[in-house]
Design a protein around this motif. Structure first.
Motif, mmCIF file in Angstrom:
data_model
loop_
_atom_site.group_PDB
_atom_site.id
_atom_site.type_symbol
_atom_site.label_atom_id
_atom_site.label_comp_id
_atom_site.label_asym_id
_atom_site.label_seq_id
_atom_site.Cartn_x
_atom_site.Cartn_y
_atom_site.Cartn_z
ATOM 1 N N ALA A 49 -2.747 14.586 3.432
ATOM 2 C CA ALA A 49 -3.071 15.327 2.213
ATOM 3 C C ALA A 49 -2.862 14.418 1.021
ATOM 4 N N SER A 50 -3.624 14.682 -0.034
ATOM 5 C CA SER A 50 -3.460 13.918 -1.262
ATOM 6 C C SER A 50 -3.617 14.848 -2.457
ATOM 7 N N ILE A 51 -3.055 14.410 -3.574
ATOM 8 C CA ILE A 51 -3.139 15.185 -4.813
ATOM 9 C C ILE A 51 -3.314 14.219 -5.965
ATOM 10 N N THR A 52 -4.341 14.470 -6.783
ATOM 11 C CA THR A 52 -4.621 13.587 -7.899
ATOM 12 C C THR A 52 -3.704 13.886 -9.084
ATOM 13 N N SER A 53 -3.834 13.072 -10.112
ATOM 14 C CA SER A 53 -3.043 13.302 -11.325
ATOM 15 C C SER A 53 -3.391 14.643 -11.962
ATOM 16 N N GLY A 54 -4.606 15.106 -11.727
ATOM 17 C CA GLY A 54 -5.042 16.400 -12.231
ATOM 18 C C GLY A 54 -4.821 17.536 -11.250
ATOM 19 N N SER A 55 -4.069 17.245 -10.186
ATOM 20 C CA SER A 55 -3.702 18.228 -9.157
ATOM 21 C C SER A 55 -4.865 18.701 -8.293
ATOM 22 N N LYS A 56 -5.892 17.876 -8.176
ATOM 23 C CA LYS A 56 -6.939 18.169 -7.198
ATOM 24 C C LYS A 56 -6.422 17.725 -5.836
ATOM 25 N N THR A 57 -6.580 18.599 -4.845
ATOM 26 C CA THR A 57 -6.010 18.323 -3.534
ATOM 27 C C THR A 57 -7.083 18.073 -2.479
ATOM 28 N N ASN A 58 -6.677 17.374 -1.443
ATOM 29 C CA ASN A 58 -7.559 17.073 -0.331
ATOM 30 C C ASN A 58 -6.726 17.059 0.945
ATOM 31 N N TYR A 59 -7.322 17.588 2.042
ATOM 32 C CA TYR A 59 -6.577 17.695 3.297
ATOM 33 C C TYR A 59 -7.432 17.221 4.463
ATOM 34 N N VAL A 60 -6.777 16.656 5.453
ATOM 35 C CA VAL A 60 -7.467 16.373 6.705
ATOM 36 C C VAL A 60 -7.751 17.720 7.378
ATOM 37 N N ASP A 61 -8.849 17.800 8.097
ATOM 38 C CA ASP A 61 -9.290 19.084 8.658
ATOM 39 C C ASP A 61 -8.223 19.747 9.530
ATOM 40 N N SER A 62 -7.472 18.947 10.250
ATOM 41 C CA SER A 62 -6.521 19.505 11.219
ATOM 42 C C SER A 62 -5.356 20.255 10.577
ATOM 43 N N VAL A 63 -5.153 20.090 9.262
ATOM 44 C CA VAL A 63 -4.032 20.780 8.605
ATOM 45 C C VAL A 63 -4.499 21.784 7.559
ATOM 46 N N LYS A 64 -5.786 21.880 7.338
ATOM 47 C CA LYS A 64 -6.297 22.815 6.329
ATOM 48 C C LYS A 64 -5.878 24.238 6.667
ATOM 49 N N GLY A 65 -5.392 24.931 5.661
ATOM 50 C CA GLY A 65 -4.929 26.296 5.853
ATOM 51 C C GLY A 65 -3.488 26.400 6.312
ATOM 52 N N ARG A 66 -2.891 25.271 6.701
ATOM 53 C CA ARG A 66 -1.498 25.291 7.173
ATOM 54 C C ARG A 66 -0.559 24.493 6.263
ATOM 55 N N PHE A 67 -1.072 23.406 5.691
ATOM 56 C CA PHE A 67 -0.260 22.537 4.838
ATOM 57 C C PHE A 67 -0.693 22.685 3.383
ATOM 58 N N THR A 68 0.281 22.523 2.487
ATOM 59 C CA THR A 68 -0.003 22.554 1.053
ATOM 60 C C THR A 68 0.734 21.416 0.369
ATOM 61 N N ILE A 69 -0.014 20.588 -0.339
ATOM 62 C CA ILE A 69 0.592 19.519 -1.116
ATOM 63 C C ILE A 69 0.689 19.971 -2.568
ATOM 64 N N SER A 70 1.784 19.583 -3.224
ATOM 65 C CA SER A 70 1.971 19.917 -4.632
ATOM 66 C C SER A 70 2.806 18.817 -5.276
ATOM 67 N N ARG A 71 2.849 18.846 -6.597
ATOM 68 C CA ARG A 71 3.626 17.847 -7.309
ATOM 69 C C ARG A 71 4.323 18.474 -8.502
ATOM 70 N N ASP A 72 5.470 17.908 -8.845
ATOM 71 C CA ASP A 72 6.224 18.289 -10.038
ATOM 72 C C ASP A 72 6.421 17.000 -10.829
ATOM 73 N N ASN A 73 5.608 16.811 -11.844
ATOM 74 C CA ASN A 73 5.654 15.552 -12.595
ATOM 75 C C ASN A 73 6.931 15.408 -13.406
ATOM 76 N N VAL A 74 7.544 16.508 -13.774
ATOM 77 C CA VAL A 74 8.814 16.428 -14.495
ATOM 78 C C VAL A 74 9.885 15.809 -13.587
ATOM 79 N N LYS A 75 9.853 16.196 -12.321
ATOM 80 C CA LYS A 75 10.822 15.683 -11.359
ATOM 81 C C LYS A 75 10.334 14.412 -10.655
ATOM 82 N N ASN A 76 9.101 13.974 -10.986
ATOM 83 C CA ASN A 76 8.537 12.768 -10.337
ATOM 84 C C ASN A 76 8.556 12.932 -8.816
ATOM 85 N N THR A 77 8.174 14.112 -8.368
ATOM 86 C CA THR A 77 8.311 14.496 -6.965
ATOM 87 C C THR A 77 7.009 15.104 -6.452
ATOM 88 N N VAL A 78 6.703 14.813 -5.195
ATOM 89 C CA VAL A 78 5.577 15.430 -4.509
ATOM 90 C C VAL A 78 6.113 16.120 -3.262
#
Length: 115
Positions: A49-78
């Protein structure tokens, strides 16, 4: 020193959940695409999975619907929220910061899905 440090891996039963965290230090990662990769024994590392600076996300097909990527820029954490885990999700999971010309990688965290 610039670092990415993953945590949250472990042993979980099929159908269970885990939440991985990746904390960045030494520089600000908010302008960059961040990703989670995994590598299972005997297999190539793959982008999960990946997440852009604008929070656009992308997932490999095998994890779609099961995994969620997110980021907290204040905490510098994904984060990677993983639900309905399957044995085939077993791998070492790595955090990546897509910084040119040399991306940064964490040390990896082991996720094992087994009964």
């Amino acid at each position: 020193q610039v670092q990415l440090v993953e945590s949250g891996g472990g042993l979980v039963q099929p159908g269970g959940s885990l939440r991985l965290s990746c904390v960045g230090s030494g520089r600000i990662f908010s302008p960059y695409t961040m990703g989670w990769y995994r590598q299972a024994p005997g297999k190539q590392r793959e982008l999960v999975a990946s997440i852009t600076s604008g929070s656009k996300t992308n997932y490999v097909d095998s994890v779609k619907g099961r995994f969620t990527i997110s980021r907290d820029n204040v905490k510098n954490t994904v984060y990677l929220e993983m639900n309905s885990l399957k044995p085939e999700d077993t791998a070492v999971y790595y955090c990546n910061a897509d910084v040119a010309p040399f991306p940064y990688w964490g040390q990896g965290t082991q996720v094992t899905v087994s009964s």
